[in-house]
Design a protein around this motif. Structure first.
Motif, PDB file in Angstrom:
ATOM      1  N   SER A 277     -23.353  -0.291  -4.194  1.00  0.00           N
ATOM      2  CA  SER A 277     -22.444  -0.162  -5.345  1.00  0.00           C
ATOM      3  C   SER A 277     -21.971  -1.518  -5.850  1.00  0.00           C
ATOM      4  CB  SER A 277     -21.242   0.720  -4.979  1.00  0.00           C
ATOM      5  OG  SER A 277     -20.482   0.145  -3.935  1.00  0.00           O
ATOM      6  N   VAL A 278     -21.765  -2.470  -4.942  1.00  0.00           N
ATOM      7  CA  VAL A 278     -21.357  -3.811  -5.363  1.00  0.00           C
ATOM      8  C   VAL A 278     -22.500  -4.505  -6.098  1.00  0.00           C
ATOM      9  CG1 VAL A 278     -20.733  -6.118  -4.534  1.00  0.00           C
ATOM     10  CG2 VAL A 278     -19.568  -4.101  -3.621  1.00  0.00           C
ATOM     11  N   THR A 279     -23.717  -4.344  -5.600  1.00  0.00           N
ATOM     12  CA  THR A 279     -24.884  -4.927  -6.274  1.00  0.00           C
ATOM     13  C   THR A 279     -25.008  -4.390  -7.689  1.00  0.00           C
ATOM     14  OG1 THR A 279     -26.067  -5.218  -4.187  1.00  0.00           O
ATOM     15  CG2 THR A 279     -27.387  -5.203  -6.193  1.00  0.00           C
ATOM     16  N   GLU A 280     -24.848  -3.070  -7.837  1.00  0.00           N
ATOM     17  CA  GLU A 280     -24.923  -2.463  -9.165  1.00  0.00           C
ATOM     18  C   GLU A 280     -23.800  -2.972 -10.067  1.00  0.00           C
ATOM     19  OE1 GLU A 280     -26.127  -0.162 -12.397  1.00  0.00           O
ATOM     20  OE2 GLU A 280     -27.180  -0.820 -10.585  1.00  0.00           O
ATOM     21  N   ALA A 281     -22.584  -3.095  -9.515  1.00  0.00           N
ATOM     22  CA  ALA A 281     -21.451  -3.596 -10.302  1.00  0.00           C
ATOM     23  C   ALA A 281     -21.710  -5.015 -10.791  1.00  0.00           C
ATOM     24  CB  ALA A 281     -20.179  -3.547  -9.465  1.00  0.00           C
ATOM     25  N   LEU A 282     -22.339  -5.828  -9.961  1.00  0.00           N
ATOM     26  CA  LEU A 282     -22.618  -7.210 -10.363  1.00  0.00           C
ATOM     27  C   LEU A 282     -23.749  -7.284 -11.380  1.00  0.00           C
ATOM     28  CD1 LEU A 282     -22.218  -9.239  -7.038  1.00  0.00           C
ATOM     29  CD2 LEU A 282     -20.504  -8.591  -8.734  1.00  0.00           C
ATOM     30  N   ARG A 283     -24.646  -6.320 -11.334  1.00  0.00           N
ATOM     31  CA  ARG A 283     -25.752  -6.311 -12.299  1.00  0.00           C
ATOM     32  C   ARG A 283     -25.303  -5.833 -13.680  1.00  0.00           C
ATOM     33  NH1 ARG A 283     -30.390  -7.735 -10.345  1.00  0.00           N
ATOM     34  NH2 ARG A 283     -31.008  -7.326  -8.182  1.00  0.00           N
ATOM     35  N   THR A 284     -24.320  -4.941 -13.719  1.00  0.00           N
ATOM     36  CA  THR A 284     -23.974  -4.291 -14.991  1.00  0.00           C
ATOM     37  C   THR A 284     -22.522  -4.471 -15.442  1.00  0.00           C
ATOM     38  OG1 THR A 284     -23.451  -2.222 -13.848  1.00  0.00           O
ATOM     39  CG2 THR A 284     -25.728  -2.524 -14.576  1.00  0.00           C
ATOM     40  N   GLY A 285     -21.626  -4.790 -14.527  1.00  0.00           N
ATOM     41  CA  GLY A 285     -20.204  -4.830 -14.861  1.00  0.00           C
ATOM     42  C   GLY A 285     -19.681  -6.227 -15.158  1.00  0.00           C
ATOM     43  N   PRO A 286     -18.419  -6.312 -15.531  1.00  0.00           N
ATOM     44  CA  PRO A 286     -17.828  -7.601 -15.934  1.00  0.00           C
ATOM     45  C   PRO A 286     -17.730  -8.621 -14.800  1.00  0.00           C
ATOM     46  CG  PRO A 286     -16.141  -5.896 -15.788  1.00  0.00           C
ATOM     47  CD  PRO A 286     -17.449  -5.201 -15.661  1.00  0.00           C
ATOM     48  N   TYR A 287     -17.669  -8.163 -13.553  1.00  0.00           N
ATOM     49  CA  TYR A 287     -17.465  -9.094 -12.449  1.00  0.00           C
ATOM     50  C   TYR A 287     -18.746  -9.805 -12.012  1.00  0.00           C
ATOM     51  CZ  TYR A 287     -12.817  -7.110 -12.204  1.00  0.00           C
ATOM     52  OH  TYR A 287     -11.535  -6.717 -12.518  1.00  0.00           O
ATOM     53  N   GLY A 288     -19.871  -9.425 -12.612  1.00  0.00           N
ATOM     54  CA  GLY A 288     -21.122 -10.120 -12.312  1.00  0.00           C
ATOM     55  C   GLY A 288     -21.473 -11.189 -13.328  1.00  0.00           C
ATOM     56  N   ARG A 289     -20.598 -11.382 -14.315  1.00  0.00           N
ATOM     57  CA  ARG A 289     -20.879 -12.361 -15.375  1.00  0.00           C
ATOM     58  C   ARG A 289     -20.705 -13.799 -14.896  1.00  0.00           C
ATOM     59  NH1 ARG A 289     -16.933 -10.597 -20.115  1.00  0.00           N
ATOM     60  NH2 ARG A 289     -15.541 -10.361 -18.305  1.00  0.00           N
ATOM     61  N   CYS A 290     -21.447 -14.679 -15.498  1.00  0.00           N
ATOM     62  CA  CYS A 290     -21.258 -16.112 -15.274  1.00  0.00           C
ATOM     63  C   CYS A 290     -19.867 -16.497 -15.769  1.00  0.00           C
ATOM     64  CB  CYS A 290     -22.326 -16.886 -16.045  1.00  0.00           C
ATOM     65  SG  CYS A 290     -22.088 -18.689 -16.020  1.00  0.00           S
ATOM     66  N   VAL A 291     -19.137 -17.259 -14.962  1.00  0.00           N
ATOM     67  CA  VAL A 291     -17.773 -17.639 -15.356  1.00  0.00           C
ATOM     68  C   VAL A 291     -17.738 -18.530 -16.599  1.00  0.00           C
ATOM     69  CG1 VAL A 291     -16.715 -17.396 -13.072  1.00  0.00           C
ATOM     70  CG2 VAL A 291     -17.804 -19.565 -13.698  1.00  0.00           C
ATOM     71  N   TYR A 292     -18.898 -19.092 -16.953  1.00  0.00           N
ATOM     72  CA  TYR A 292     -18.957 -19.950 -18.140  1.00  0.00           C
ATOM     73  C   TYR A 292     -19.398 -19.180 -19.373  1.00  0.00           C
ATOM     74  CZ  TYR A 292     -18.857 -23.204 -14.251  1.00  0.00           C
ATOM     75  OH  TYR A 292     -18.505 -23.862 -13.097  1.00  0.00           O
ATOM     76  N   GLU A 293     -19.566 -17.838 -19.228  1.00  0.00           N
ATOM     77  CA  GLU A 293     -20.000 -16.999 -20.344  1.00  0.00           C
ATOM     78  C   GLU A 293     -19.076 -15.804 -20.551  1.00  0.00           C
ATOM     79  OE1 GLU A 293     -22.159 -17.355 -22.629  1.00  0.00           O
ATOM     80  OE2 GLU A 293     -23.498 -18.938 -21.941  1.00  0.00           O
ATOM     81  N   CYS A 294     -17.821 -15.951 -20.155  1.00  0.00           N
ATOM     82  CA  CYS A 294     -16.861 -14.847 -20.299  1.00  0.00           C
ATOM     83  C   CYS A 294     -15.994 -15.041 -21.540  1.00  0.00           C
ATOM     84  CB  CYS A 294     -15.988 -14.748 -19.044  1.00  0.00           C
ATOM     85  SG  CYS A 294     -16.897 -14.241 -17.563  1.00  0.00           S
ATOM     86  N   ASP A 295     -15.248 -14.002 -21.885  1.00  0.00           N
ATOM     87  CA  ASP A 295     -14.369 -14.068 -23.059  1.00  0.00           C
ATOM     88  C   ASP A 295     -12.938 -14.405 -22.645  1.00  0.00           C
ATOM     89  OD1 ASP A 295     -14.090 -11.644 -21.733  1.00  0.00           O
ATOM     90  OD2 ASP A 295     -13.679 -10.490 -23.560  1.00  0.00           O
ATOM     91  N   ASN A 296     -12.810 -15.241 -21.627  1.00  0.00           N
ATOM     92  CA  ASN A 296     -11.495 -15.651 -21.135  1.00  0.00           C
ATOM     93  C   ASN A 296     -10.843 -16.662 -22.075  1.00  0.00           C
ATOM     94  OD1 ASN A 296     -13.739 -17.326 -20.004  1.00  0.00           O
ATOM     95  ND2 ASN A 296     -12.027 -18.626 -19.366  1.00  0.00           N
ATOM     96  N   ASP A 297      -9.529 -16.525 -22.255  1.00  0.00           N
ATOM     97  CA  ASP A 297      -8.814 -17.503 -23.075  1.00  0.00           C
ATOM     98  C   ASP A 297      -7.423 -17.820 -22.522  1.00  0.00           C
ATOM     99  OD1 ASP A 297      -7.362 -15.222 -23.671  1.00  0.00           O
ATOM    100  OD2 ASP A 297      -7.811 -15.220 -25.824  1.00  0.00           O
TER     101      ASP A 297
END
Length: 391
Positions: A277-297
């Motif tokens: 389930s963690v592998t799937e979450a990282l493949r498809t969910g927000p927590y698997g995104r590159c930290v340099y490609e997020c919509d953080n502000d």
């Protein structure tokens, strides 16, 4: 702190069955003779069902939408509101009008107008409002306040306070997670450091803040800092092994070692965390995104300078890039001595005797429960709230 109590347990409803709602409600598992969770509302089936099963809540008191509970005849004494930051005001006002005492997760709301509306609703309907500034209930923080009030360091002149968020904690919550974007939640100082601003006011006593300045920035977690060759997701990234903020390191490596608590527990919305389930979450969910490609502000580092009545000054710093995680450090300078707190113990240096004295505080929060979070303060906040409702 239990004081007088009802002959039967205080009945509570949990609105928002996420990490904070589940954490607070664990008090009922520790003290079933004092508290009973009798209702839950959460749009997420897994979170809602999990809390229902933990507390044996009947189906007719289990809802996707809190509005359904508010429309029912009152069937509990209090409500624990643990919805996202921007969704605090409406349920708080609605449940106050129904006569429920309210424990409202911090921050109280994201606008001053919403805060005023909540207070007015609780005041007009004669119900208690407790905001989850849990650190006030930390026995060590309470000890600091006692020492200040006893005049041990004389008049308080200056407060210096640091919150080290923790490098991977910030990446989890404020780059990839729920509090990454101000428009969706709130700014970092409110979402994370309202604890600290509250503590500074707590230690300042009755003195009102009359001047404030603040500035900060979003450092490092920006597109221009993305390493050459990095992918948009850590699972597909050829340079992941050399990345400090790799989601594989933060989540997948942890679950492989058997750790399924925070932060791993947060990323799987529809199942218990395991390798699949963690592998799937990282493949498809927000927590698997590159930290340099997020919509953080939201700011990664921010300072706040404050001046209070009588000349007391305070300087607060919040920084993401730290080894320690939320292990706050404080020095309070007084006219007769200096008090320092390193996150573990209090030390008071007396100017007259030129001697240092260490102070400790007893913490009886059960360590095997999630309520040991915030140094046991979560447990002590619930203890105080339930005691107040029971009187």
């Amino acid at each position: 702190s239990q004081g007088a109590s009802m002959t039967s347990p205080v009945r509570v409803i949990v609105v928002g069955a996420g990490s904070r709602g589940e954490n607070y409600s664990q008090f009922a598992s520790i003290h079933p003779e004092r508290v009973q969770v009798v209702g839950v509302a959460d749009p997420r089936k897994f979170a809602r069902t999990k809390l229902q099963q933990q507390h044996k809540i009947v189906d007719e008191n289990t809802f996707e939408d809190w509005h359904s509970i508010a429309e029912k005849e009152k069937f509990a004494d209090a409500v624990l509101i643990c919805t996202p930051d921007r969704l605090h005001k409406e349920p708080a006002v609605a449940f106050a009008k129904k006569g429920y005492h309210v424990l409202l997760e911090k921050p109280m709301a994201t606008t001053a107008e919403d805060c005023t509306a909540i207070v007015e609703a609780c005041t007009q309907n004669g119900v208690m409002l407790s905001v989850g500034h849990v650190l006030r209930y930390d026995p060590v923080i309470h000890k600091i306040k006692e020492l200040i009030d006893a005049g041990v360091i004389g008049d308080v002149i200056h407060i210096q306070h640091l919150e080290p968020v923790g490098f991977y904690h910030f990446a989890h919550s404020f780059v990839r997670g729920n509090w990454r974007n101000e428009a969706e939640s709130s700014f970092a100082l409110l979402a994370k450091s309202c604890h600290d601003i509250d503590l500074i006011h707590h230690w300042a006593g009755a003195r009102r803040c009359v001047k404030v300045s603040s500035f900060g920035s979003v450092s490092h977690f920006r597109k221009e800092n993305k390493p050459t060759g990095a992918a948009d997701r850590c699972m597909d990234c050829s340079v992941e092994k050399d990345c400090v903020y790799s989601a594989c390191k933060i989540y997948l490596d942890r679950v492989k070692q058997g750790h399924t608590g925070w932060p791993v527990s947060v990323i799987c919305l529809s199942s218990f965390p395991d390798i699949e389930s963690v592998t799937e979450a990282l493949r498809t969910g927000p927590y698997g995104r590159c930290v340099y490609e997020c919509d953080n502000d939201v700011c990664t580092n921010q300072v706040v300078n404050m001046e209070f009545e009588g000349g007391l000054t305070a300087a607060f710093s919040m920084v993401a890039f730290t080894k320690e995680m939320c292990n706050r450090k404080t020095t309070i300078y007084g006219s007769k001595g200096e008090l320092s707190y390193d996150g573990h113990e209090i030390c008071v240096f007396d100017f007259l005797t030129q001697r240092s004295t260490k102070h400790t505080a007893h913490n009886n929060a059960p360590r095997h429960f999630g309520l040991s979070g915030h140094g046991g303060a979560d447990y002590h906040l619930m203890d105080a709230f339930i005691s107040a409702v029971a009187v």
